[in-house]
Design an enzyme around this catalytic site. Structure first.
Site: not given
Length: 348
Positions: A179, A271
């Protein structure tokens, strides 16, 4: 120091002291291979062989679109004891998952503390996941710092070694930055273009998953959009771009972003959760169902966070399940989010 178990996308988290059993189990798993798949065990239902990117889709060797559905581990430095031969058997056979994301944090007590040990651990888990007919995503779980170039050296070292060991395994995908956040797309693209050749040197045909700006939101969490990637894509073949969402936080604007992006870019949702962006709180199953409907329509593969017994509502197992060695099958050991995601994986 007592580790702080992180929330997805860097939100504040409660400090948790791992149990002695968890610590010993993690150490044992780092030293010993997982139990082999039992003789005669059924493989996951979608074992499509080598995968590649065709247009905006993930496809099998025959060019047929494939949608993978499965689970992500939590950080291996805390929850390696949730990843056992028995739990992987359950995931492959009872849950009918076909992909496992192996989440190796780089900081926060992860890879940087023991590069050799964590490389061995990831390698062993990947072997056991693929032995059960499932695909494995090797997740280089960058979070803090959000600039992936801060870990460029670690990434080069890790991916050179893990791709060397897994070269020739058609069931492995590589997620090179979990991320990225706080940096522009050009920085992320530059990082990707330095790491991908390291993997390609050993494994020229694998699918590589590239994290996107603003916690893999395709830029929307920091006021951007997928258009920056459309205008300036990573200069590499056989790649997909990642998107993460948490249904109780990320509403229509994020769903619209995924809708638009998936028409123009190859996207993999590596995710997501049914809760808030902390991975905790109440579940918004209605919004999550809308995301899953879109992903089914577009054939977007997805992985749910997370396959552990962490205290948060996003961990599928009730607290204490991993420490007691299961049970792993059925709905009895599951929290509501676990019941929901198991049902949706099985329905596929």
């Amino acid at each position: 120091m007592v580790p702080s178990v992180p929330s997805p996308a860097g939100r504040p988290a409660r400090r948790v002291r791992p149990s002695l059993l968890a610590v010993l189990s993690a150490l044992l798993l780092a030293l010993l291979p997982l139990a082999p798949a039992p003789a005669g065990a059924s493989p996951a239902p979608v074992a499509a062989g080598p995968l590649h990117v065709c247009g905006t889709r993930l496809c099998d060797a025959g060019g047929r679109p494939v949608q993978l559905r499965g689970m992500s581990t939590h950080g291996l430095q805390w929850y390696a004891h949730c990843v056992t031969g028995a739990s992987l058997d359950a995931l492959a056979q009872d849950w009918r998952a076909d992909v496992v994301r192996v989440s190796m944090y780089v900081q926060e007590g992860g890879y940087e503390t023991d590069p050799a040990g964590y490389t061995d651990l990831v390698d062993g888990i990947v072997d056991q996941v693929t032995a059960r007919g499932m695909y494995a995503i090797v997740d280089f779980h960058l979070l803090t710092p959000g600039d992936p170039t801060a870990n460029l050296g670690n990434a080069r070292t890790f991916f050179a070694e893990i791709s060397r060991r897994q070269a020739g395994n058609p069931n492995v995908l590589y997620e090179i930055a979990n991320e990225p956040n706080g940096v522009g797309w050009s920085t992320i693209r530059g990082y990707a273009e330095q790491v991908i050749p390291v993997i390609r040197a050993n494994d020229p045909d694998s699918v590589v998953l590239v994290g996107t700006r603003a916690w893999s939101s395709l830029g929307v969490s920091e006021g951007g959009s997928e258009q920056e990637i459309v205008n300036d894509p990573v200069r590499a073949d056989n790649i997909m771009y990642t998107f993460h969402f948490y249904a109780a936080t990320h509403g229509q604007n994020y769903l619209d972003t995924l809708d638009r992006a998936s028409r123009r870019l190859p996207v993999f949702v590596t995710e997501f959760g049914t809760q808030t962006s902390s991975g905790d709180g109440g579940n918004d199953f209605a919004m999550a169902d809308r995301y899953l409907a879109l992903m089914a329509e577009r054939g977007i593969s997805w992985v749910n966070w997370n396959f552990s017994d962490d205290f948060r509502s996003g961990a599928v197992f009730r607290e204490g399940t991993c420490g007691s060695g299961g049970p792993w099958t059925g709905t009895g050991p599951l929290k509501p989010a676990g019941v929901w995601v198991r049902e949706h994986i099985r329905a596929g």
